[in-house]
Scaffold this active site. Structure first.
Site, PDB file in Angstrom:
ATOM      1  N   ASN A  33      26.070 -17.369-108.473  1.00 48.37           N
ATOM      2  CA  ASN A  33      26.205 -15.840-109.377  1.00 48.37           C
ATOM      3  C   ASN A  33      26.383 -14.842-108.604  1.00 48.37           C
ATOM      4  OD1 ASN A  33      23.918 -15.511-108.064  1.00 48.37           O
ATOM      5  ND2 ASN A  33      22.765 -15.104-109.695  1.00 48.37           N
ATOM      6  N   TYR A 146       9.567 -15.756-101.711  1.00 50.31           N
ATOM      7  CA  TYR A 146      10.475 -16.399-101.108  1.00 50.31           C
ATOM      8  C   TYR A 146       9.651 -17.740-100.647  1.00 50.31           C
ATOM      9  CZ  TYR A 146      14.341 -17.828 -97.606  1.00 50.31           C
ATOM     10  OH  TYR A 146      15.180 -18.540 -97.125  1.00 50.31           O
ATOM     11  N   LYS A 150      10.096 -21.544-101.946  1.00 47.19           N
ATOM     12  CA  LYS A 150      10.635 -22.646-101.283  1.00 47.19           C
ATOM     13  C   LYS A 150       9.464 -23.684-101.198  1.00 47.19           C
ATOM     14  CE  LYS A 150      14.637 -21.148-100.064  1.00 47.19           C
ATOM     15  NZ  LYS A 150      15.827 -21.707-100.342  1.00 47.19           N
TER      16      LYS A 150
HETATM   17  P1  NAD Z   1      22.897 -15.925 -98.767  1.00 44.65           P
HETATM   18  O1  NAD Z   1      22.236 -14.683 -99.733  1.00 44.65           O
HETATM   19  O2  NAD Z   1      24.175 -15.520 -97.993  1.00 44.65           O
HETATM   20  O3  NAD Z   1      23.459 -17.250 -99.819  1.00 44.65           O
HETATM   21  C1  NAD Z   1      22.919 -17.477-101.097  1.00 44.65           C
HETATM   22  C2  NAD Z   1      23.722 -17.718-102.043  1.00 44.65           C
HETATM   23  O4  NAD Z   1      23.070 -17.919-103.198  1.00 44.65           O
HETATM   24  C3  NAD Z   1      24.494 -16.302-102.306  1.00 44.65           C
HETATM   25  O5  NAD Z   1      25.703 -16.436-102.406  1.00 44.65           O
HETATM   26  C4  NAD Z   1      23.711 -16.193-103.768  1.00 44.65           C
HETATM   27  O6  NAD Z   1      24.648 -15.187-104.616  1.00 44.65           O
HETATM   28  C5  NAD Z   1      23.484 -17.428-104.007  1.00 44.65           C
HETATM   29  N1  NAD Z   1      22.429 -17.332-105.377  1.00 44.65           N
HETATM   30  C6  NAD Z   1      21.343 -16.764-105.384  1.00 44.65           C
HETATM   31  N2  NAD Z   1      20.433 -16.834-106.325  1.00 44.65           N
HETATM   32  C7  NAD Z   1      21.447 -17.697-107.279  1.00 44.65           C
HETATM   33  C8  NAD Z   1      21.424 -18.333-108.692  1.00 44.65           C
HETATM   34  N3  NAD Z   1      20.328 -17.891-109.467  1.00 44.65           N
HETATM   35  N4  NAD Z   1      22.336 -18.719-109.172  1.00 44.65           N
HETATM   36  C9  NAD Z   1      23.574 -19.028-108.393  1.00 44.65           C
HETATM   37  N5  NAD Z   1      23.580 -18.678-107.060  1.00 44.65           N
HETATM   38  C10 NAD Z   1      22.613 -17.967-106.652  1.00 44.65           C
HETATM   39  O7  NAD Z   1      21.922 -16.559 -97.718  1.00 44.65           O
HETATM   40  P2  NAD Z   1      22.457 -17.952 -96.653  1.00 44.65           P
HETATM   41  O8  NAD Z   1      21.740 -17.226 -95.528  1.00 44.65           O
HETATM   42  O9  NAD Z   1      23.637 -18.354 -96.750  1.00 44.65           O
HETATM   43  O10 NAD Z   1      21.092 -18.782 -97.278  1.00 44.65           O
HETATM   44  C11 NAD Z   1      21.575 -20.026 -97.812  1.00 44.65           C
HETATM   45  C12 NAD Z   1      20.521 -21.044 -98.123  1.00 44.65           C
HETATM   46  O11 NAD Z   1      19.752 -21.282 -96.904  1.00 44.65           O
HETATM   47  C13 NAD Z   1      19.153 -20.419 -98.858  1.00 44.65           C
HETATM   48  O12 NAD Z   1      18.707 -21.185 -99.861  1.00 44.65           O
HETATM   49  C14 NAD Z   1      18.213 -19.917 -97.917  1.00 44.65           C
HETATM   50  O13 NAD Z   1      16.986 -19.864 -98.297  1.00 44.65           O
HETATM   51  C15 NAD Z   1      18.364 -20.955 -96.698  1.00 44.65           C
HETATM   52  N6  NAD Z   1      17.889 -20.331 -95.530  1.00 44.65           N
HETATM   53  C16 NAD Z   1      18.572 -19.485 -94.683  1.00 44.65           C
HETATM   54  C17 NAD Z   1      18.484 -19.011 -93.574  1.00 44.65           C
HETATM   55  C18 NAD Z   1      19.161 -17.967 -92.583  1.00 44.65           C
HETATM   56  O14 NAD Z   1      18.929 -17.759 -91.578  1.00 44.65           O
HETATM   57  N7  NAD Z   1      20.332 -17.920 -93.076  1.00 44.65           N
HETATM   58  C19 NAD Z   1      17.151 -19.464 -93.044  1.00 44.65           C
HETATM   59  C20 NAD Z   1      16.314 -20.526 -93.803  1.00 44.65           C
HETATM   60  C21 NAD Z   1      16.846 -20.762 -94.994  1.00 44.65           C
END
Ligand code: NAD
Ligand code: UDP
Length: 311
Positions: A33, A146, A150
């Site tokens: 989204n 968050y 999770k």
């Molecule tokens: P990011 O914010 O770049 O990507 C998350 C994506 O999810 C975004 O494109 C956002 O638009 C989309 N999104 C959020 N809510 C939504 C919804 N209701 N419907 C559809 N799309 C939705 O973050 P990221 O760093 O790429 O993280 C990706 C995943 O990995 C997440 O679940 C995050 O919790 C997990 N994570 C990331 C890290 C990190 O260091 N980057 C660490 C731990 C966990």
């Protein structure tokens, strides 16, 4: 050709995952989204005929996963600045969104991988963190949307695994960095690099003695694919991250040195509930997946700095 659904596929990690799966010949449906992601992240592969993007919200829209063999559920704001700006959306993406996708996985008989986080360990009292550690998390504070989101998502995955015998996997991702991070996501790596490049002060929160361990995104994506595609791992929970641990002060100094910046280092208030230390124990990933990170932090930082220089 096997079909894969990726929620959150227009985000930082999700877009690299889409690209890696397309390169392996899969058909990819990316659902996002765009609350924290961007179509710009899809530019280099959106013309691929095996790729489709749908602007949908996992908390409100039906995500049709029919025909999919695999679902990667990554949709959720992820940086502390983003999730504190969108706390309700974050809690819902992980609760309602996870339930919606689990239902789709049951219908499609698809294998389901949920992106969890090292934040489920909170401000850990065990160090480094193993998958067996239950965590030290505040249920009522600025990070709870968050962390508890999770933890609830993990519980739902457990329930669907037990009740429907769904083939599930949970990955607890530790701090990941690399190209396509948003410049203004407030994470420490993007902040320090952009501050250094703009000759602005590097902002350390607290005294800078807190630690984190940083994994380059290509290593992480490799681990995500191994966890999804390795047979016989039904129900497993696996940490993925780079166990090289740094204080924020040493990270600031490292980034200053690599960029050749003359920025000063300044100290600001530490945010509430900021974990004091974090480092993954990755022995389980090594044993089950034969995975460990290959990109050293210095090398990954150089690539990330190049990205922000040209962004
Ligand atoms: P990011 O914010 O770049 O990507 C998350 C994506 O999810 C975004 O494109 C956002 O638009 C989309 N999104 C959020 N809510 C939504 C919804 N209701 N419907 C559809 N799309 C939705 O973050 P990221 O760093 O790429 O993280 C990706 C995943 O990995 C997440 O679940 C995050 O919790 C997990 N994570 C990331 C890290 C990190 O260091 N980057 C660490 C731990 C966990
Ligand atoms: N941090 C910092 N300066 C910044 C941004 C973050 O010192 O400009 C610290 C933050 O307080 C935390 C660590 O760096 O201790 C990692 O923060 P980040 O937001 O990247 O991720 P977290 O691991 O806290 O989710």
């Amino acid at each position: 050709m096997e079909k894969i659904v990726i929620t959150g596929g227009a985000g930082f990690i999700g877009s690299h995952l889409c690209e890696a799966l397309l390169n392996r010949g899969y058909q990819v449906l990316c659902v996002d989204n765009l609350i924290t992601g961007s179509e710009k992240n899809l530019e280099s592969f959106k013309g691929n005929s095996n790729f489709e993007f749908k602007n949908l919200d996992v908390t409100r829209d039906q995500i049709d996963c029919s025909g999919a063999s695999y679902i990667f559920h990554l949709a959720s704001p992820a940086s502390p600045v983003d999730y504190q700006k969108h706390p309700e959306e974050t809690a819902l993406a992980n609760s309602l969104g996870t339930i919606n996708l689990l239902k789709e996985a049951v219908k499609a008989k698809a294998r389901f991988l949920m992106a969890s986080t090292s934040e489920v360990y909170g401000d850990p009292k065990e160090h480094p963190q193993k998958e067996t550690y239950w965590g030290n998390v505040n249920s009522y504070g600025p990070r709870s949307c968050y962390d508890e989101g999770k933890r609830f998502a993990e519980t739902m995955v457990y329930i669907y695994r037990q009740k429907y015998d769904l083939d599930t996997r949970i990955v607890r991702i530790f701090n990941t960095y690399g190209p396509r991070m948003q410049k203004d996501d407030g994470r420490v790596v993007s902040n320090f690099i952009n501050q250094a490049l703009e000759q602005k002060p590097l902002t350390i929160y607290g005294e800078g003695k807190q630690t984190r361990s940083f994994c380059f995104v290509s290593d992480l994506v490799e681990g995500l694919m191994k966890l999804m595609f390795t047979e016989g791992l039904k129900g497993e929970v696996v940490n993925l991250g780079n166990p090289e641990e740094y204080t924020m002060l040493s990270l600031a100094e490292k980034i200053k040195a690599i960029t050749g910046s003359s920025s000063e280092i300044v100290f600001k208030d530490i945010p509430a509930d900021d974990p004091k230390q974090r480092c993954p124990d990755i022995s389980k990933a090594k044993t089950l997946l034969g995975w460990e990170p290959r990109i050293k932090v210095d090398e990954g930082l150089v690539k990330t700095i190049e990205y922000f220089r040209s962004a």
